[in-house]
Design a protein around this motif. Structure first.
Motif, PDB file in Angstrom:
ATOM      1  N   ILE A  86      38.723  28.362  45.776  1.00 39.44           N
ATOM      2  CA  ILE A  86      39.144  29.939  45.760  1.00 39.44           C
ATOM      3  C   ILE A  86      40.757  30.015  45.521  1.00 39.44           C
ATOM      4  CG2 ILE A  86      39.764  31.655  47.410  1.00 39.44           C
ATOM      5  CD1 ILE A  86      37.291  31.090  48.915  1.00 39.44           C
ATOM      6  N   VAL A  87      41.325  28.697  45.876  1.00 38.72           N
ATOM      7  CA  VAL A  87      42.697  28.938  45.503  1.00 38.72           C
ATOM      8  C   VAL A  87      42.953  28.679  44.171  1.00 38.72           C
ATOM      9  CG1 VAL A  87      44.941  27.649  45.924  1.00 38.72           C
ATOM     10  CG2 VAL A  87      43.640  28.329  48.070  1.00 38.72           C
ATOM     11  N   TRP A  88      42.528  27.631  43.732  1.00 39.65           N
ATOM     12  CA  TRP A  88      42.979  27.411  42.147  1.00 39.65           C
ATOM     13  C   TRP A  88      42.168  27.904  41.003  1.00 39.65           C
ATOM     14  CZ3 TRP A  88      46.937  24.799  40.598  1.00 39.65           C
ATOM     15  CH2 TRP A  88      46.849  24.424  38.990  1.00 39.65           C
ATOM     16  N   GLU A  89      40.780  28.249  41.115  1.00 38.00           N
ATOM     17  CA  GLU A  89      39.956  28.833  40.235  1.00 38.00           C
ATOM     18  C   GLU A  89      39.943  30.092  40.298  1.00 38.00           C
ATOM     19  OE1 GLU A  89      38.900  27.032  37.991  1.00 38.00           O
ATOM     20  OE2 GLU A  89      39.270  24.886  38.717  1.00 38.00           O
ATOM     21  N   TYR A  90      40.426  31.174  41.442  1.00 35.52           N
ATOM     22  CA  TYR A  90      40.391  32.231  41.332  1.00 35.52           C
ATOM     23  C   TYR A  90      41.578  33.125  41.838  1.00 35.52           C
ATOM     24  CZ  TYR A  90      38.720  37.000  43.327  1.00 35.52           C
ATOM     25  OH  TYR A  90      38.503  38.353  43.495  1.00 35.52           O
ATOM     26  N   ARG A  91      42.362  32.789  43.083  1.00 36.75           N
ATOM     27  CA  ARG A  91      43.282  33.410  43.373  1.00 36.75           C
ATOM     28  C   ARG A  91      44.538  33.253  42.786  1.00 36.75           C
ATOM     29  NH1 ARG A  91      42.559  34.392  49.857  1.00 36.75           N
ATOM     30  NH2 ARG A  91      40.355  35.284  49.864  1.00 36.75           N
ATOM     31  N   LEU A  92      44.871  32.103  42.474  1.00 34.62           N
ATOM     32  CA  LEU A  92      46.322  31.507  42.209  1.00 34.62           C
ATOM     33  C   LEU A  92      46.320  32.157  40.660  1.00 34.62           C
ATOM     34  CD1 LEU A  92      48.975  30.363  42.419  1.00 34.62           C
ATOM     35  CD2 LEU A  92      47.742  28.132  41.684  1.00 34.62           C
ATOM     36  N   SER A  93      45.414  31.960  39.793  1.00 36.67           N
ATOM     37  CA  SER A  93      45.525  32.275  38.521  1.00 36.67           C
ATOM     38  C   SER A  93      45.651  33.981  38.199  1.00 36.67           C
ATOM     39  CB  SER A  93      44.292  31.766  37.609  1.00 36.67           C
ATOM     40  OG  SER A  93      43.231  32.402  38.215  1.00 36.67           O
ATOM     41  N   ARG A  94      44.568  34.534  39.195  1.00 39.10           N
ATOM     42  CA  ARG A  94      44.950  35.994  39.362  1.00 39.10           C
ATOM     43  C   ARG A  94      46.255  36.447  39.902  1.00 39.10           C
ATOM     44  NH1 ARG A  94      40.036  39.734  41.671  1.00 39.10           N
ATOM     45  NH2 ARG A  94      41.259  41.572  41.785  1.00 39.10           N
ATOM     46  N   ALA A  95      46.867  35.724  40.706  1.00 39.30           N
ATOM     47  CA  ALA A  95      48.169  36.381  41.011  1.00 39.30           C
ATOM     48  C   ALA A  95      49.334  36.230  40.064  1.00 39.30           C
ATOM     49  CB  ALA A  95      48.753  35.639  42.426  1.00 39.30           C
ATOM     50  N   ILE A  96      49.191  35.084  39.160  1.00 33.76           N
ATOM     51  CA  ILE A  96      50.148  34.799  38.274  1.00 33.76           C
ATOM     52  C   ILE A  96      50.022  35.661  37.188  1.00 33.76           C
ATOM     53  CG2 ILE A  96      50.943  32.980  36.481  1.00 33.76           C
ATOM     54  CD1 ILE A  96      50.255  30.780  38.511  1.00 33.76           C
ATOM     55  N   LEU A  97      48.739  36.166  36.723  1.00 30.94           N
ATOM     56  CA  LEU A  97      48.367  36.981  35.625  1.00 30.94           C
ATOM     57  C   LEU A  97      48.820  38.406  36.097  1.00 30.94           C
ATOM     58  CD1 LEU A  97      47.264  37.468  32.768  1.00 30.94           C
ATOM     59  CD2 LEU A  97      45.135  38.018  33.934  1.00 30.94           C
ATOM     60  N   ALA A  98      48.740  38.716  37.593  1.00 29.23           N
ATOM     61  CA  ALA A  98      49.218  40.043  37.904  1.00 29.23           C
ATOM     62  C   ALA A  98      50.771  40.116  37.756  1.00 29.23           C
ATOM     63  CB  ALA A  98      48.622  40.298  39.315  1.00 29.23           C
ATOM     64  N   ALA A  99      51.495  38.817  38.058  1.00 32.97           N
ATOM     65  CA  ALA A  99      52.880  38.848  37.975  1.00 32.97           C
ATOM     66  C   ALA A  99      53.313  39.161  36.443  1.00 32.97           C
ATOM     67  CB  ALA A  99      53.202  37.602  38.421  1.00 32.97           C
ATOM     68  N   CYS A 100      52.691  38.402  35.624  1.00 34.61           N
ATOM     69  CA  CYS A 100      52.873  38.524  34.091  1.00 34.61           C
ATOM     70  C   CYS A 100      52.612  40.045  33.667  1.00 34.61           C
ATOM     71  CB  CYS A 100      52.195  37.570  33.490  1.00 34.61           C
ATOM     72  SG  CYS A 100      52.554  35.855  33.668  1.00 34.61           S
ATOM     73  N   CYS A 101      51.754  40.734  33.837  1.00 36.80           N
ATOM     74  CA  CYS A 101      51.193  41.825  33.330  1.00 36.80           C
ATOM     75  C   CYS A 101      52.219  42.982  34.087  1.00 36.80           C
ATOM     76  CB  CYS A 101      49.852  42.286  33.821  1.00 36.80           C
ATOM     77  SG  CYS A 101      48.422  41.558  32.883  1.00 36.80           S
ATOM     78  N   GLY A 102      52.579  42.922  35.123  1.00 38.35           N
ATOM     79  CA  GLY A 102      53.566  43.522  35.861  1.00 38.35           C
ATOM     80  C   GLY A 102      55.064  43.556  35.215  1.00 38.35           C
TER      81      GLY A 102
END
Length: 374
Positions: A86-102
């Motif tokens: 959950i952490v590595w394959e799903y949420r962490l990448s999602r949070a980093i991409l959200a930061a990049c998009c923002g």
């Protein structure tokens, strides 16, 4: 030199020179402006950790740190395989991409509002979002690319096509610099963006209505409203360099952006090559926005609200406004993504819905406050 140019010169004068042209309440001192700078990495790290920890299943912070140590170092901490996935394959990448998009969308808003001198300018003014939507729909429904194009690549191609059309239309309408023609060019870009957006939105609606099944239409509409559910590390590998490059370009041209806020004619009188600088900045922000939209769909209000909010906090000088907007945009979109996962139990909302629910009232408050302080 024009009055606006003299005003710009006064804002960049050393201590002891006149600063009457800028309101003191909106522009903090250079010393106080840097007090928060050391907090930026900590705030961003805390936001990413929160975006990774919060969700349908809460993940403890120590578990997240152990997973990071296992993947990024030589550690061998014992971590539950499900939590690690959950952490590595799903949420962490999602949070980093959200930061990049923002970050990318907020920077695009800062640049467009300065170049076009339009407080309502945002990244989608250039028709990029509409073009990306058409490209994605063409791949998913019409099968353009014969299976060689992914949804993201199709969206990126559509965004590039839309931006090219807007540039050609604006140039044909009469772009240029000096003698009032620069102001005409900014107006032409705005009108061309509106026309391009309407055209590609109409094409998207036509394709969906004519060729899409009910299931296809549902999936496409969910993506068009912003969706981070399918994010993987490959997407982060594209989004992170795009966001960092956009930030570097904005910082490099920060003084030119200060000049553009007084008008393109004033910028030209200060020796800035208006046509070249405007072209570089708009093209860079268009590419950054296209990259983000191609991965997550259309997410509104980030590029509109964040720059205005940061101007109230750090002033209008782009030396402070650019990094502050980048940080605020990243944190805002991570928070919106977290809310999209927890607002409705057992269901993930499109992130664009959350940003609109937060951004629309926030922008109304900014408008009201701005009207009262004028």
């Amino acid at each position: 030199m024009t009055d606006a140019a003299r005003s710009l010169a006064s804002t960049t004068a050393p201590s002891g020179h006149s600063n009457a042209a800028r309101p003191a309440r909106l522009v903090p001192s250079a010393r106080s402006a840097w007090h928060w700078s050391w907090l930026a990495p900590l705030l961003l790290f805390a936001a990413v950790m929160a975006g990774t920890a919060i969700g349908e299943t809460a993940i403890p912070l120590d578990t997240i740190l152990k997973v990071l140590a296992n993947h990024l170092g030589d550690a061998t901490f014992a971590v539950d395989r499900i939590d690690a996935g959950i952490v590595w394959e799903y949420r962490l990448s999602r949070a980093i991409l959200a930061a990049c998009c923002g970050t990318g969308l907020a920077l695009a808003g800062v640049v467009l509002q300065a170049l076009l001198r339009n407080p309502l300018a945002d990244p989608f003014l250039m028709g990029i979002s509409a073009g990306a939507s058409t490209g994605a729909v063409s791949v998913a429904i019409l099968g353009i690319g014969a299976g060689t194009l992914t949804l993201s690549l199709g969206a990126f191609a559509g965004a590039g096509l839309a931006f090219g059309l807007v540039v050609v239309l604006a140039h044909t309408a009469g772009s240029g610099t000096g003698g009032g023609r620069a102001t005409q060019a900014a107006g032409a870009i705005i009108l061309a963006g509106i026309a391009g957006s309407q055209l590609f939105n109409a094409l998207t609606a036509l394709i969906i209505a004519k060729s899409a099944s009910a299931e296809q239409a549902r999936g496409i509409m969910f993506w068009l409203m912003g969706n981070l559910s399918g994010v993987r590390w490959d997407d982060v590998a594209l989004a992170l360099p795009a966001a960092l490059a956009g930030l570097a370009i904005c910082l490099w041209y920060r003084r030119a952006l200060d000049a553009f806020t007084f008008g393109a004619d004033s910028a030209a009188s200060l020796g800035i090559p208006v046509r070249r600088v405007r072209g570089v900045l708009i093209a860079a922000m268009a590419l950054v926005t296209a990259a983000m939209v191609s991965m997550v769909g259309a997410i509104g209000f980030v590029g509109l609200v964040i720059p205005h909010a940061m101007r109230f906090l750090v002033g209008s000088r782009h030396t402070r406004l650019v990094p502050a907007s980048a940080l605020a945009g990243a944190i805002f979109l991570i928070g919106a993504d977290v809310l999209s996962r927890i607002l409705v139990a057992g269901q993930v909302l499109p992130i664009g819905v959350v940003t609109a629910l937060i951004g629309a009232p926030a922008f109304a408050l900014i408008l009201i406050r701005g009207a009262r302080t004028r």
